[in-house]
Scaffold this active site. Sequence first.
Site, PDB file in Angstrom:
ATOM      1  N   ASP A  96       8.868  40.368  16.798  1.00 13.92           N
ATOM      2  CA  ASP A  96       8.468  41.764  16.546  1.00 13.92           C
ATOM      3  C   ASP A  96       8.642  42.648  17.777  1.00 13.92           C
ATOM      4  OD1 ASP A  96       7.574  40.313  14.437  1.00 13.92           O
ATOM      5  OD2 ASP A  96       5.543  41.138  14.413  1.00 13.92           O
ATOM      6  N   HIS A 111      15.000  21.829  21.014  1.00 14.55           N
ATOM      7  CA  HIS A 111      14.302  20.697  21.623  1.00 14.55           C
ATOM      8  C   HIS A 111      14.779  19.456  20.867  1.00 14.55           C
ATOM      9  CE1 HIS A 111      11.147  18.024  22.945  1.00 14.55           C
ATOM     10  NE2 HIS A 111      10.688  18.938  23.771  1.00 14.55           N
ATOM     11  N   ARG A 146       9.176  10.659  26.197  1.00 11.37           N
ATOM     12  CA  ARG A 146      10.356  10.087  26.866  1.00 11.37           C
ATOM     13  C   ARG A 146      10.086   9.894  28.346  1.00 11.37           C
ATOM     14  NH1 ARG A 146      13.936  14.314  26.014  1.00 11.37           N
ATOM     15  NH2 ARG A 146      12.341  15.392  24.812  1.00 11.37           N
ATOM     16  N   HIS A 159      13.338  25.827  19.497  1.00  7.23           N
ATOM     17  CA  HIS A 159      12.084  25.751  20.235  1.00  7.23           C
ATOM     18  C   HIS A 159      11.776  26.986  21.077  1.00  7.23           C
ATOM     19  CE1 HIS A 159       8.716  23.906  22.168  1.00  7.23           C
ATOM     20  NE2 HIS A 159       9.277  23.835  23.358  1.00  7.23           N
ATOM     21  N   GLU A 204       7.629  35.144  26.634  1.00  5.03           N
ATOM     22  CA  GLU A 204       8.825  34.679  25.931  1.00  5.03           C
ATOM     23  C   GLU A 204       9.615  35.830  25.310  1.00  5.03           C
ATOM     24  OE1 GLU A 204       8.167  31.205  23.511  1.00  5.03           O
ATOM     25  OE2 GLU A 204      10.141  31.366  22.569  1.00  5.03           O
ATOM     26  N   ARG A 216      16.190  26.697  29.330  1.00  2.00           N
ATOM     27  CA  ARG A 216      14.907  26.609  30.016  1.00  2.00           C
ATOM     28  C   ARG A 216      14.560  25.156  30.337  1.00  2.00           C
ATOM     29  NH1 ARG A 216       9.144  26.038  28.497  1.00  2.00           N
ATOM     30  NH2 ARG A 216       9.809  25.467  26.396  1.00  2.00           N
ATOM     31  N   ASN A 274       8.409  25.435  32.213  1.00  6.71           N
ATOM     32  CA  ASN A 274       8.559  26.671  32.977  1.00  6.71           C
ATOM     33  C   ASN A 274       7.969  27.870  32.266  1.00  6.71           C
ATOM     34  OD1 ASN A 274       9.740  25.452  35.069  1.00  6.71           O
ATOM     35  ND2 ASN A 274      11.721  26.472  34.901  1.00  6.71           N
ATOM     36  N   SER A 275       7.808  27.756  30.955  1.00  2.00           N
ATOM     37  CA  SER A 275       7.373  28.927  30.216  1.00  2.00           C
ATOM     38  C   SER A 275       5.927  29.279  30.530  1.00  2.00           C
ATOM     39  CB  SER A 275       7.548  28.679  28.729  1.00  2.00           C
ATOM     40  OG  SER A 275       7.039  29.757  28.031  1.00  2.00           O
TER      41      SER A 275
END
Lengths: 247, 128, 401
Positions: C32, C53, C69, C174, C198, C209, C213-214
């Site tokens: 938006d 992702h 992982r 993602h 974001e 990315r 880090n976000s």
Amino acid sequence: MSETITLEVLRYHPETDSEPHFQRYVVPYRDDWVVLDALNHIKDNLDATLSYRWSCHMAVCGSCGMTINGEPKLSCHSFLRDYRGKVVRVEPLDHFPIERDLVIVMDSFMEKLGSVKPWLIPKVEKPLSAGEYLQSPGQMQVFHQYTQCINCLLCYAACPQIGLNEDFVGPAALALAHRYNLDSRDGGRDARAEVVASNEGIWECTFVGACSEVCPKHVDPAAAIQQTKISASVGWLKDLLTPGAHR
Amino acid sequence: MSRRPYIRKVERNWWIRQPRYISYMIRELTSLFVGLYCALLAVGLVRLAQGPAAWDGFVAAFSSPLGVTFQLACLAFAIYHSVTWFALTPKAMPLRMKGEPVPGIVIVGAHYAAWAVVSIVVLIGAGM
Amino acid sequence: MVEFRARAVVIATGGAGRIFPFTTNGAIKTGDGMAMAYRAGVPLKDMEFMQYHPTGLPGTGILITEGSRGEGGILVNKDGYRYLQDYNLGPPDPWPRKKAMELGPRDRLSQAFWHEQQKGRTIKTPHGDVVHLDIRQLGEKLINERLPMVRELALAYVGVDPVHAMIPVRPVVHYTMGGIHTDIDTATPLPALFAAGECACVSINGANRLGSNSLAEIVVFGARAGRAAANFAKTNPKPGLAGKAGEAAQARLRELFGREGGGDSVSSLRKAMNDTMESDAGIYRSEDRLRQTCDTLADLRARYRRMPLQDRSNVFNTDLVQALELGCMLDVASALAQSALQRKESRGSHQRLEYTARDDANYLKHSLASYQGDAPPTISYRDVVITKSQPAERVYGGAAT
Ligand SMILES: Cc1cc2nc3c(=O)[nH]c(=O)nc-3n(C[C@H](O)[C@H](O)[C@H](O)COP(=O)(O)OP(=O)(O)OC[C@H]3O[C@@H](n4cnc5c(N)ncnc54)[C@H](O)[C@@H]3O)c2cc1C
Ligand code: SF4
Ligand code: FES
């Protein structure tokens, strides 16, 4: 024909209805569908006017709480497979006014949440340049469980004391106050006590324990409240025995 | 906006809807009996102070079938109350030792042990 | 309608993953804020970079954390083979090695899945093809300690207990690397408008990315945005009433409420948009497919302008909300598709089948998509500001350590 399941959904439209009524929808049955998937199926294919809240579909945002067959639940974590062969009755959460359909008015909770000052009140304020307020993993473990709350309000819907006294601060807000009181970096216990230890606070709780049973994140707010009662009583006793020493 | 939030009333029989509410109401009810029993003991004390005749009357009433039934009921309720309360103690009083949480069963066990000790002391005292 | 008069505005509305059908993003992530800024004349930057992702649960798109992982989970194809070694990510050590195999970057892992799928080495399920994430070797104790949420989610949503069985996973949309064009102080080219998080593109995430880090970004740039906006508000006068713009917004809503019934609905148009994005603007992209998507989106945008509401009421009207969100998503999707069409190289999460190499000579640049009303956006470019780290080849696997 492939298998279906029937949902009986509470509808209330303030512009046209004087009171709520149930509406039935028949949707496809899928083993891996949750009630929210069924509602989304209705909204997309059968009836775009059905209103409800949701976002994450993975039990982390806390917006999709509903009463499902009498039990407060996250609709994104209630699987159709657990209701197979039955009618699924979906209603808004108890103890809140209904805005429309399954949407409740949650202003009262937002106010209560703010009233317990759910943020760190440092023991000693220090400037940014002095660095972080450090905490060991062990110190964090002490309150970790109480950080898991997603404000889904299932506990408010389950708590009979909320039903009897709408001013009761309630499980989630009191658990969050406890979370900060237990934090090694925090010194805000006294600042929170005004609300937490008031008649509308912990003392309104009669330890029904329903909040902890329905909590999807195992926060156990009932435990938080009882612990707060004990520490409030101990504090009160200390004050009584050693006037002036405490605080 | 034509908002008109609908407020549902809490029904009088709200506690019948859910098994968990029913067991809660029973626990609440048990406190009534425990309280009544305490009141009765207080009456006994008053009777004792009023002299042997009053005391004997009190004891007679206490040992009548009705009195015994009442006491048995009180005992049952007291046990129910204690057991359900003890089961909740790990929540109300979580303990940590050397940073590790003490298992719930230890906390509950400690309560039962304390109960046993107190009972034995009282019984010995009563025997003397 | 309520009019807010503000000296400064900060947009912080999150990503746009919902333009794709299979995403980890919540229902609110409909772009938006991006659309609002874009329509107001702020370009959307680097929109072609959409992160997949590698490990989402089929059906729901629920994210299975990278941690699985990191702790030593492995990815295998239908033959039980650790296929990542075929894509320059080896050697397949039994235990995790930084920047290699399962700890390679998200874009490479998702691309490897696509190749396995082309080779027919993935596993078919009713919710699309999957590979298997195997964490059994960690043992029940470690899984309960370190990855309790993974176990809970897998048990509930795909009926698999990762202690005893492999978890089906597939790449899932993602994160939106692109967004509202801002400078390092979160200011957009439009005075008084700031953006952070974001929805914005300060450009710290480049074309792919890195995990985690976000959250660091929103803490840092959220604070910067707050300060910048406060500063701006202090030094500038309060604006007057919106006047014409307010009336126009009101008129748009009236027109929407007044449209006649029949034809398209929010859900039908949204599905068409989701389908074209997934099949033609996903992990690998090609000229024809992207052209096709751009055409489809242009058609959907035209139909959207005539789409009637099915709910015309005034209280908590979620049909209206979804309609407005759909409009935003269609605009953002067309910026994405056009930017992707024009970037004729492969870089990070943007992979073109005809241009497989990274082309620094021509495309070491940010794309800027500018809104053109009913017409598709125009794309221009802007140089990348390079400070400390110089662009270099991305090397993973044995060669990287
Ligand atoms: C499943 C998942 C796991 C992740 N894990 C990690 C991780 O481990 N580490 C990491 O660094 N990053 C992670 N990310 C990414 C990171 O969470 C997001 O990028 C970040 O939360 C974005 O923050 P934001 O504040 O910009 O936007 P958001 O958190 O998306 O917030 C946007 C807000 O704006 C509101 N909004 C939207 N539109 C409107 C409107 N029109 N009007 C009013 N309000 C509006 C929304 O309701 C929402 O509250 C993850 C993302 C997902 C989906
Ligand atoms: S305590 Fe539990 S039930 Fe109550 S709001 Fe928080 S997560 Fe929901
Ligand atoms: S949709 Fe987020 S908790 Fe259910």
